[in-house]
Design a protein around this motif. Structure first.
Motif, PDB file in Angstrom:
ATOM      1  N   SER A 195       2.731  12.803   6.132  1.00 33.17           N
ATOM      2  CA  SER A 195       3.329  11.731   5.334  1.00 33.17           C
ATOM      3  C   SER A 195       2.552  11.514   4.043  1.00 33.17           C
ATOM      4  CB  SER A 195       3.354  10.433   6.150  1.00 33.17           C
ATOM      5  OG  SER A 195       2.056  10.111   6.592  1.00 33.17           O
ATOM      6  N   SER A 196       3.152  10.723   3.159  1.00 33.80           N
ATOM      7  CA  SER A 196       2.572  10.504   1.843  1.00 33.80           C
ATOM      8  C   SER A 196       1.862   9.154   1.801  1.00 33.80           C
ATOM      9  CB  SER A 196       3.680  10.545   0.787  1.00 33.80           C
ATOM     10  OG  SER A 196       3.183  10.110  -0.457  1.00 33.80           O
ATOM     11  N   ILE A 197       0.823   9.102   0.977  1.00 39.49           N
ATOM     12  CA  ILE A 197       0.142   7.829   0.758  1.00 39.49           C
ATOM     13  C   ILE A 197       0.780   7.075  -0.401  1.00 39.49           C
ATOM     14  CG2 ILE A 197      -1.592   8.584  -0.939  1.00 39.49           C
ATOM     15  CD1 ILE A 197      -3.664   7.026   0.667  1.00 39.49           C
ATOM     16  N   ASN A 198       1.751   7.709  -1.071  1.00 37.96           N
ATOM     17  CA  ASN A 198       2.366   7.122  -2.257  1.00 37.96           C
ATOM     18  C   ASN A 198       3.871   6.922  -2.098  1.00 37.96           C
ATOM     19  OD1 ASN A 198       0.165   6.656  -3.811  1.00 37.96           O
ATOM     20  ND2 ASN A 198       0.324   8.508  -5.043  1.00 37.96           N
ATOM     21  N   ASP A 199       4.338   6.609  -0.886  1.00 40.30           N
ATOM     22  CA  ASP A 199       5.772   6.386  -0.697  1.00 40.30           C
ATOM     23  C   ASP A 199       6.119   4.901  -0.651  1.00 40.30           C
ATOM     24  OD1 ASP A 199       4.682   5.702   1.705  1.00 40.30           O
ATOM     25  OD2 ASP A 199       5.950   7.008   2.936  1.00 40.30           O
ATOM     26  N   GLY A 200       5.131   4.035  -0.930  1.00 42.09           N
ATOM     27  CA  GLY A 200       5.396   2.604  -0.987  1.00 42.09           C
ATOM     28  C   GLY A 200       5.567   1.943   0.361  1.00 42.09           C
ATOM     29  N   SER A 201       5.199   2.631   1.466  1.00 45.30           N
ATOM     30  CA  SER A 201       5.394   2.048   2.791  1.00 45.30           C
ATOM     31  C   SER A 201       4.256   2.468   3.721  1.00 45.30           C
ATOM     32  CB  SER A 201       6.739   2.509   3.369  1.00 45.30           C
ATOM     33  OG  SER A 201       6.758   3.915   3.524  1.00 45.30           O
ATOM     34  N   PHE A 202       4.262   1.890   4.914  1.00 45.46           N
ATOM     35  CA  PHE A 202       3.293   2.227   5.947  1.00 45.46           C
ATOM     36  C   PHE A 202       4.017   2.244   7.299  1.00 45.46           C
ATOM     37  CE2 PHE A 202       3.290  -2.348   5.396  1.00 45.46           C
ATOM     38  CZ  PHE A 202       3.349  -2.839   6.694  1.00 45.46           C
ATOM     39  N   GLN A 203       3.316   2.666   8.333  1.00 46.51           N
ATOM     40  CA  GLN A 203       3.896   2.786   9.670  1.00 46.51           C
ATOM     41  C   GLN A 203       3.167   1.855  10.630  1.00 46.51           C
ATOM     42  OE1 GLN A 203       6.384   5.074  10.279  1.00 46.51           O
ATOM     43  NE2 GLN A 203       6.266   6.415   8.496  1.00 46.51           N
ATOM     44  N   ALA A 204       3.943   1.187  11.485  1.00 44.37           N
ATOM     45  CA  ALA A 204       3.369   0.371  12.563  1.00 44.37           C
ATOM     46  C   ALA A 204       3.905   0.888  13.893  1.00 44.37           C
ATOM     47  CB  ALA A 204       3.738  -1.101  12.380  1.00 44.37           C
ATOM     48  N   PHE A 205       3.005   1.190  14.822  1.00 48.57           N
ATOM     49  CA  PHE A 205       3.378   1.666  16.159  1.00 48.57           C
ATOM     50  C   PHE A 205       3.036   0.581  17.168  1.00 48.57           C
ATOM     51  CE2 PHE A 205       2.550   5.501  13.694  1.00 48.57           C
ATOM     52  CZ  PHE A 205       3.690   6.248  13.963  1.00 48.57           C
ATOM     53  N   VAL A 206       4.041   0.133  17.903  1.00 49.99           N
ATOM     54  CA  VAL A 206       3.863  -0.903  18.915  1.00 49.99           C
ATOM     55  C   VAL A 206       3.783  -0.215  20.275  1.00 49.99           C
ATOM     56  CG1 VAL A 206       4.751  -3.044  19.873  1.00 49.99           C
ATOM     57  CG2 VAL A 206       5.238  -2.458  17.486  1.00 49.99           C
ATOM     58  N   LEU A 207       2.620  -0.269  20.911  1.00 49.22           N
ATOM     59  CA  LEU A 207       2.392   0.417  22.178  1.00 49.22           C
ATOM     60  C   LEU A 207       2.647  -0.545  23.332  1.00 49.22           C
ATOM     61  CD1 LEU A 207       0.846   2.144  20.043  1.00 49.22           C
ATOM     62  CD2 LEU A 207      -0.718   2.757  21.865  1.00 49.22           C
TER      63      LEU A 207
END
Length: 622
Positions: A195-207
């Protein structure tokens, strides 16, 4: 002008290791913390030889003032260099600075206004987080062993998750991992493509695993050295891709930002676009994925409602445990199935009649048709549930239904055998007169299949019905034929097969319900003990029968196709009794005299080491 920032205690190290590499670059040493008047022009840059804790302060300051920065590797820089994808070699960083004409714009994730370089770990997710940024497989194994004592105390926490100010779910989970790109944590490496560090978003994983078994299995799969991501997101993990996220709870939440422990009732995540001017190469600088403004939310498998409340109350169980909703839905079905009904009796009679006619006709397709119609699976599965739940009303109703179906089946099969003027042991009838431990294996598999199919809405109940009918309807019909013929051997052999399968199905159907979490072991203990005793009692004659089959196989193998006195033995069959009977065909080139047959009989007894009665058919080969 290049300003090299360092802590005062490390001035000697900087002068020894770094300054010689800057001899061709105009520079100035600056001690941190900075003076209030410190400022640089747009043509100047900062080179930072600082630990993570200080970088979390200086980088937002540089972003606010639009200062270009280069970050040197530092002994206590365990997250920043890795998180920004920059080199960990001092000489290479300085070379890249010298060759970089235009700084790269890098997005930066913030949690409660604190920059996040690697990941934010909320709650109990130590088992799936990397320790101090290390990537080695064996170090991860050591990490889990080090923390294994905490596994038994893992439990869910309540989380309210919102984005853009709107609540999207109120759930429970062991914890949440928030990352900006795939390399930030152990779990993101296996669930995200590069993934990119410059796509304007982030990921959250709910375990949100509901038992330890599924969590540990995922952990093992994540540790296996493999560059590929998992093809499918595990059902117990929710995934959210967004540019902002809010996580809150009524009680303070324990969390870490790049390994630094913190606590708060509310966490606010936000991506600051093109926040950092990086005057060096990053592995993400060439990944030019554009911001598409789309959010991605997947949380179908996360617990809600009563399930969420139950998971918060207790520690995570080792094995699956059914939720209140799952148990209620299944229990309603099994309660209905346990009761005797007109439809059950009619279908039981019809399936028995079809099976009986098929046995007399020696027709496998007809017998299979009877198996499909048989409804006896329903009360048996209900009895298994009643046993593990120790539900007396369900046990009584199921027992009455099973008994009534058994008696009706015996009666109608006996009636057909009396009406039909045939008393012939067809191969289909004979096949059900000598049950062995192999039949117990069929019963075990059938019981597991029946219970699992009933507990899983995605599996058609008819599949389990067919599996059980294979083991129950034909032997019942054969036992009824034995009654009609007044033949004890036919009745006893078939009824033993029926009892074998019934006991095996009930016991292992109950064990399956127990393992699937539909009953606590303390409640199921007595019912399982009683059923296990019955299975052991049934297994005694089965083991004797199995031993008889082994003897028959050994004798057949020793004699079939052998040559004694120029005579070949063919079609060897064994009948057991006080003295076993060996039936065979003798094939020779000339007529075989009785004296010669006696000699062959003695040789056979010598080879199998037991006396026998010999039945022979003589054949001449031309």
């Amino acid at each position: 002008m290049l300003y090299l920032l360092h802590e005062p205690v490390e001035k000697e190290t900087v002068e020894e290791k770094i300054l010689p590499l800057l001899k061709n670059i105009k520079h100035e040493l600056v001690s941190y913390p900075l003076d209030k008047e410190f400022d640089i022009d747009k043509d100047s840059a900062l080179m930072l030889y600082l630990p993570d804790a200080v970088l979390r302060e200086i980088i937002p300051m540089a972003a606010k003032n639009s200062w270009s920065v280069s970050i040197l590797p530092h002994p206590n820089n365990k997250f920043t260099s890795k998180g920004l994808g920059i080199s960990e070699d001092i000489e290479e960083v300085i070379t890249q600075y010298a060759e970089c004409e235009d700084p790269y714009d890098i997005d930066l994730l913030f949690c409660n206004e604190v920059p996040v370089f690697s990941s934010v770990n909320i709650g109990d997710i130590f088992i799936l987080s990397e320790r101090n940024g290390k990537k080695n497989f064996f170090q991860e194994v050591i990490n889990i062993i080090h923390n294994i004592r905490r596994v038994s105390s893992l439990s869910h926490h309540s989380y309210q998750i919102s984005t853009d100010g709107e609540k999207i779910i109120h759930t429970s989970a062991l914890g949440i991992i928030v990352v900006e790109h795939a390399s930030s944590s152990l779990i993101s490496k296996r669930l995200l493509e590069e993934s990119s560090i410059n796509d304007g978003s982030f990921q959250a994983f709910v375990l949100a695993p509901q038992n330890l078994l599924v969590l540990l299995w995922f952990f093992v799969r994540s540790l296996v050295p493999n560059t590929k991501t998992l093809n499918r997101l595990p059902s117990f993990i929710g995934k959210i891709k967004t540019s902002n996220l809010q996580v809150s709870d009524d009680a303070p939440m324990d969390y870490t930002i790049d390994g630094e422990k913190k606590q708060s009732k509310a966490l606010n995540f936000e991506v600051h676009k093109q926040a950092v001017l990086l005057k060096q190469k990053s592995i993400y600088s060439e990944n030019t994925e554009k911001e598409n403004g789309r959010k991605s939310i997947k949380f179908e498998g996360l617990p809600k409602g009563e399930t969420r409340k139950e998971l918060i109350k207790r520690s995570l169980p080792i094995l699956p445990r059914a939720s209140t909703e799952q148990f209620q839905d299944l229990f309603k079905v099994l309660r209905t199935n346990s009761k005797i009904s007109t439809a059950f009796m009619v279908m039981m009679i019809l399936s028995t009649l079809i099976a009986t006619f098929g046995l007399f006709a020696n027709s496998s397709p007809v017998i299979i048709g009877a198996m499909i119609l048989a409804p006896v699976i329903a009360p048996i599965v209900s009895f298994s549930m009643g046993m593990v739940r120790y539900d007396v009303p369900m046990l009584k109703e199921s027992f009455i239904t099973i008994t009534a179906g058994t008696l009706v089946s015996l009666a109608f099969a006996a009636g057909v055998s009396i009406i039909i003027p045939l008393k012939v042991l067809t191969p289909e009838i004979e096949a059900r007169l000598s049950p062995t431990l192999l039949d117990m294996g069929i019963a075990i598999s059938s019981g597991i299949a029946a219970a699992y199919a009933h507990s899983n809405e995605g599996i058609a109940k008819s599949l389990a019905g067919v599996a059980i009918a294979v083991a129950l309807v034909p032997p019942l019909a054969v036992a009824g034929i034995g009654i009609g013929w007044w033949d004890w051997e036919v009745f006893s052999g078939a009824i033993l097969l029926y009892a074998t399968n019934l006991a095996g199905i009930i016991l292992f159907g109950g064990l399956t319900f127990l393992l699937l979490g539909f009953a606590p072991f303390k409640r199921a203990k007595m019912g399982l003990v009683y059923t296990f005793i019955i299975v052991i009692l049934v297994a005694v004659p089965l083991s004797l029968s199995f031993d008889r089959i082994m003897q028959e196989a050994n004798i057949t193998r020793a004699l079939e196709g052998t040559t004694i006195e120029n005579v070949v033995l063919r079609d060897v069959r064994i009948r057991f009794g006080s003295t076993n009977v060996v039936s065979l065909r003798l094939v020779g080139s000339e007529n075989i005299e009785p004296q010669r047959i006696q000699s062959i009989k003695k040789e056979i007894e010598k080879r199998i080491d037991q006396p026998v009665k010999l039945e022979v058919v003589s054949a001449m080969e031309f």
